[in-house]
Design a protein around this motif. Sequence first.
Motif, short mmCIF file in Angstrom:
data_model
loop_
_atom_site.label_atom_id
_atom_site.label_comp_id
_atom_site.label_asym_id
_atom_site.label_seq_id
_atom_site.Cartn_x
_atom_site.Cartn_y
_atom_site.Cartn_z
N VAL A 29 0.88 -1.18 0.00
CA VAL A 29 0.00 0.00 0.00
C VAL A 29 0.91 1.22 0.00
O VAL A 29 1.80 1.32 0.85
CB VAL A 29 -0.89 0.02 1.26
N HIS A 30 0.70 2.09 -0.94
CA HIS A 30 1.57 3.27 -1.00
C HIS A 30 1.38 4.12 0.25
O HIS A 30 0.26 4.35 0.70
CB HIS A 30 1.29 4.08 -2.26
N GLY A 31 2.50 4.55 0.82
CA GLY A 31 2.47 5.32 2.06
C GLY A 31 2.82 4.47 3.27
O GLY A 31 3.20 4.99 4.30
N THR A 32 2.69 3.15 3.12
CA THR A 32 2.93 2.25 4.26
C THR A 32 4.01 1.23 3.94
O THR A 32 3.90 0.48 2.98
CB THR A 32 1.63 1.51 4.63
N GLY A 33 5.03 1.22 4.77
CA GLY A 33 6.09 0.24 4.66
C GLY A 33 6.00 -0.76 5.79
O GLY A 33 5.08 -0.70 6.62
N ALA A 34 6.93 -1.69 5.81
CA ALA A 34 6.95 -2.72 6.85
C ALA A 34 8.34 -2.80 7.45
O ALA A 34 9.34 -2.69 6.74
CB ALA A 34 6.56 -4.07 6.25
N LEU A 35 8.36 -2.98 8.76
CA LEU A 35 9.63 -3.15 9.46
C LEU A 35 9.52 -4.39 10.34
O LEU A 35 8.71 -4.43 11.26
CB LEU A 35 9.92 -1.92 10.33
N ASP A 36 10.30 -5.41 10.00
CA ASP A 36 10.33 -6.65 10.78
C ASP A 36 11.57 -6.64 11.65
O ASP A 36 12.66 -6.32 11.18
CB ASP A 36 10.36 -7.87 9.86
#
Length: 193
Positions: A29-36
């Motif tokens: 989703v544009h605007g949202t990244g992920a950090l694991d």
Amino acid sequence: MRFTVLSVFAISAAGAALAQDMHQHEAHVHGTGALDIAVEGKNILMELRAPGADIVGFEHPARDVEDKAAVALALNLLSNPGDLFVLDVAAGCDFVAAEAELHGKTSEDDAHDEGEGEENEHAHEEGAGEHSEFHAEYVLICERIDRLETVSLNYFKAFERAQALEVQAISDKGSFGAELTRDAPVLKLEGRI
Ligand SMILES: [Zn+2]
């Protein structure tokens, strides 16, 4: 002293679980990244995945000098995690490995290459097309990880189009999720890792 990400986390339950999760490709989703984040002993592995739209403002193959410069600048920023993440000094954390890359069709040559080469196969395997993503992996070693209470992100300052990061963390104490945003960019770790 530098390590590769894989050498540090080659054999570890948390690392394996995270690696499995990391390799699931989902539409972003544009605007949202992920950090694991995976914590094991003194080691922390982080993987950041962010849409090209968030990082450079486009996801088409780099077409001209400006596009290529934007991608190169972004990869440079993502390769310097000390500028993106601020950790409690008392925890004594050092980044010992950092890798950043752009996934997707990254140049016009890739986009137009209909040949049979290995690189072409790779591009298709990644599901490249409409979207591109920046991926980065970091390894930290924290001498006093018990004193690591917060991680504050300068990520949102570095990348003005990024709005949120969905965090998934796993450690010996279990797992938890959090959402960091431009207005709330501090991850609370106290008692959770
Ligand atoms: Zn996209």
